[in-house]
Write an enzyme that holds these catalytic residues in place. Structure first.
Site, PDB file in Angstrom:
ATOM      1  N   LYS A   1       0.898  -1.303   0.005  1.00  0.00           N
ATOM      2  CA  LYS A   1       0.071  -0.225  -0.037  1.00  0.00           C
ATOM      3  C   LYS A   1       0.899   1.208  -0.058  1.00  0.00           C
ATOM      4  O   LYS A   1       1.724   1.537   0.914  1.00  0.00           O
ATOM      5  CB  LYS A   1      -0.867   0.120   1.045  1.00  0.00           C
ATOM      6  CG  LYS A   1      -2.185   1.349   1.272  1.00  0.00           C
ATOM      7  CD  LYS A   1      -2.828   1.211   2.518  1.00  0.00           C
ATOM      8  CE  LYS A   1      -4.050   2.017   2.674  1.00  0.00           C
ATOM      9  NZ  LYS A   1      -4.967   2.022   3.630  1.00  0.00           N
TER      10      LYS A   1
ATOM     11  N   SER B   1      -9.805   1.900   2.492  1.00  0.00           N
ATOM     12  CA  SER B   1      -9.020   2.809   1.675  1.00  0.00           C
ATOM     13  C   SER B   1      -8.013   1.947   0.803  1.00  0.00           C
ATOM     14  O   SER B   1      -7.443   2.421  -0.057  1.00  0.00           O
ATOM     15  CB  SER B   1      -8.277   3.740   2.588  1.00  0.00           C
ATOM     16  OG  SER B   1      -7.370   3.175   3.809  1.00  0.00           O
TER      17      SER B   1
ATOM     18  N   SER C   1     -10.487  -0.281   6.708  1.00  0.00           N
ATOM     19  CA  SER C   1      -9.719  -0.060   5.478  1.00  0.00           C
ATOM     20  C   SER C   1      -9.072  -1.392   5.122  1.00  0.00           C
ATOM     21  O   SER C   1      -8.690  -1.313   3.824  1.00  0.00           O
ATOM     22  CB  SER C   1      -8.667   1.165   5.593  1.00  0.00           C
ATOM     23  OG  SER C   1      -9.260   2.218   5.394  1.00  0.00           O
TER      24      SER C   1
END
Lengths: 492, 95
Positions: free
Chosen positions: A77, A157, A181
């Protein structure tokens, strides 16, 4: 079977038996990342670095020095700082930023032999539940509704990480979970996402959103793969003052398959009228599977559940407004109006560099922390947080783990739920409690919606008892036998 | 409690974010929506409840009071939009 269809554990075993080289495994995944470009799951691909790392892995395997993740290609990420590799947090304000250091979690992954495929797309500063707030454009979910060609969101997210793993571009990925997330995108993309206990994985070098709620954790396609990744990611780090110094167990060894005598809580407050019937059906199915595995099912009450999201939307923006004060055009990233006075430069830089949702949250946070409102909002929310943690504390007297749905809906279409920020915030209604209480929680695919989309089941456990969470998840995974595949699989 | 346009401008100033007029108008509605939703916390009696300070109960680690890091100014300023001689350069603060 092509190498991208292997599980992480399967690839690890094939590498150990020399049925496959790290180079072959990485080449297959580099090609898959390229093939999946329409999904926009990556902000940056790092194929040259991946092949160099794979070559080093082959050399270590040849010498008999393979680490636990030797040669395993992962997506990271783009909230994790990676030395010399651009890190954006999904924001224009970090334009040009190349960290001169490596986050603790990723340094542990490389220590154990993993390979970096690229930096995965995300909501800007991890603020979102759909990946729509990224400055680098939305990510497309590899799944589609049956008979409906509309593009769906992968959740957020950590949407790029989840889409990459679901589309078979990576054997696993890192995510971060502040209100859901990791777990909500795992549910939307039919994979496994694990948020460990607060303090289990170091936050050092992970771009901060809300420090008391941010949790690094893994994505993978199986529970076993998640257990393998967590072992490498976890551990005490003196550089994170909230990191906890407790031993890291062999999580894979916890997957005994034996749940006899375990007490599983089913909280009544997670049964919402507004939730589609299929979500209740999958939850009920999960309860049946656990009964068949010898668990005792206990009806529970977690009375303060409905106040969790409002408390979160005071605490998280408050912390964000403080954490994001560092983006001021001085030390890194974007600078606007550098020829004007200092305050004008700050305002112009932050006005141009932050997206709408990030500005909204910084402003809410600034407001609730401002003179006259601190007690009414911020202190009140922190008291409610204590009540939510106490709900769980009382529950652990009666049960060993709690089973709930992961999210109140399946993946929705790109553009839906975009008009009202509060409607989007409600996506985290089942996940946010575990962030407020710092507890380990996992999402795994439990079944399909009526239009063929994956729906996740969530298990929440006691602090630092990821082992029980994984053990129960392993049994549910086997019972569910989830074999459905997304519409888009890289290379097919 | 609700915010008006002057409050939005004041918050934007405190947050050091330039907000154009049209944007400030729409932020009034958006922030009020969020704040109205958050108001439901007021339904709860939190008398005598301690605000949470740390989610994991643990004694913080102490370390020796020694220098354990530093000595690489070039790394620190490597990403600065403007730097000189190992320092960050900012616009003039005092005329």
């Amino acid at each position: 079977m092509t190498p991208t269809d292997l599980t992480l554990a399967g690839a690890r075993d094939a590498l150990a038996k020399k049925q496959l080289s790290a180079r072959e495994l990485t080449e297959a995944h580099v090609a898959a990342v390229e093939a999946a470009r329409p999904l926009n799951a990556f902000i940056l691909e790092t194929p040259e670095q991946a092949l160099e790392m794979a070559a080093a892995s082959d050399a270590r395997i040849a010498k008999g020095e393979a680490g636990p993740l030797e040669g395993i290609p992962l997506a990271i990420k783009d909230l994790y700082c990676t030395r010399g590799v651009a890190t954006t947090a999904g924001s224009r304000i970090l334009e040009g930023f190349r960290p001169t250091y490596e986050s603790t979690v990723t340094s542990q992954l490389w220590r154990d032999g993993a390979v970096l495929l690229g930096k995965a797309n995300l909501d800007e500063f991890a603020m979102g539940s759909s990946n729509m707030t990224s400055a680098f454009g939305p990510v497309e979910n590899p799944w589609k509704r049956k008979g409906d060609n509309r593009k769906l969101v992968p959740g957020g997210s950590s949407g790029g990480s989840a889409a990459a793993v679901a589309a078979r571009c990576a054997l696993g990925a890192t995510g971060t979970d502040t209100g859901g997330s990791i777990r909500q995108p795992a549910s939307f993309t039919g994979i496994v996402g694990l948020k460990p206990t607060y303090g289990r994985c170091s936050r050092w070098g992970v771009v901060a959103f809300a420090s008391s709620l941010d949790h690094p954790g893994p994505f993978a396609r199986t529970v076993r793969d998640s257990a393998i990744l967590l072992r490498s990611m976890a551990g005490y780090d003196p550089k994170d003052s909230t990191s906890v110094d407790v031993p890291v167990p062999d999580y894979e060894a916890a997957l005994t398959g034996d749940l006899r005598g375990l007490r599983i809580g089913v909280p009544k407050e997670y049964r919402l009228d507004s939730v589609p019937e299929a979500i209740d059906r999958v939850w009920q199915q999960g309860i049946e599977w656990l009964k068949q595995a010898g668990c005792e099912i206990v009806e529970l009450s977690l009375p303060h559940t409905r106040y969790a999201l409002p408390a979160y939307y005071v605490i998280a923006p408050a912390e964000a407004s403080s954490n994001l004060a560092r983006y001021d055009g001085v030390r890194y990233g974007l600078r606007q109006a550098g020829d004007q006075a200092l305050t004008e430069m700050y305002e112009a830089t932050r006005g141009a560099g932050f997206g709408e949702e990030v500005k909204r949250r910084i402003m809410i946070g600034t407001y609730v922390l401002s003179a006259g409102y601190y007690d009414a909002y911020y202190n009140k929310a922190r008291k409610v947080r204590t009540l939510i943690a106490n709900d769980f504390r009382a529950a652990w007297e009666k049960v060993d783990a709690i089973l709930t749905p992961t999210a109140p809906s399946a993946a929705f279409a790109i553009g839906e739920k975009m008009d009202d920020p509060v409607a989007m915030y409600l996506m985290d209604v089942f996940t946010v409690t575990a962030n407020l209480a710092g507890l380990p929680a996992i999402s795994l695919p439990g079944g399909l919606s009526t239009d063929g989309l994956p729906l996740g089941l969530q298990l929440i456990g006691r602090a630092f008892d990821e082992e029980t969470v994984l053990r129960v998840a392993g049994v549910l995974e086997e019972a569910a036998g989830f074999q459905a595949e997304p519409d888009f699989v890289a290379g097919r | 409690m609700s915010v008006d346009i002057d409050t939005v401008r004041r918050i934007a100033k405190l947050a050091r974010i330039r907000v154009e007029d049209a944007q400030a108008e729409s932020l009034v509605g958006e922030l009020n929506n969020i704040l109205a939703w958050v108001e439901q916390l007021g339904e709860l009696d939190t008398e005598g409840v301690a605000p949470m300070t740390s989610v994991v109960e643990q004694k913080l680690h102490l370390r020796a009071d020694a220098v354990t890091d530093g000595g690489y100014p070039e790394d620190i300023v490597a990403n600065a939009p403007q730097s000189a001689h190992g320092f960050f350069v900012v616009p003039k603060v005092v005329e």
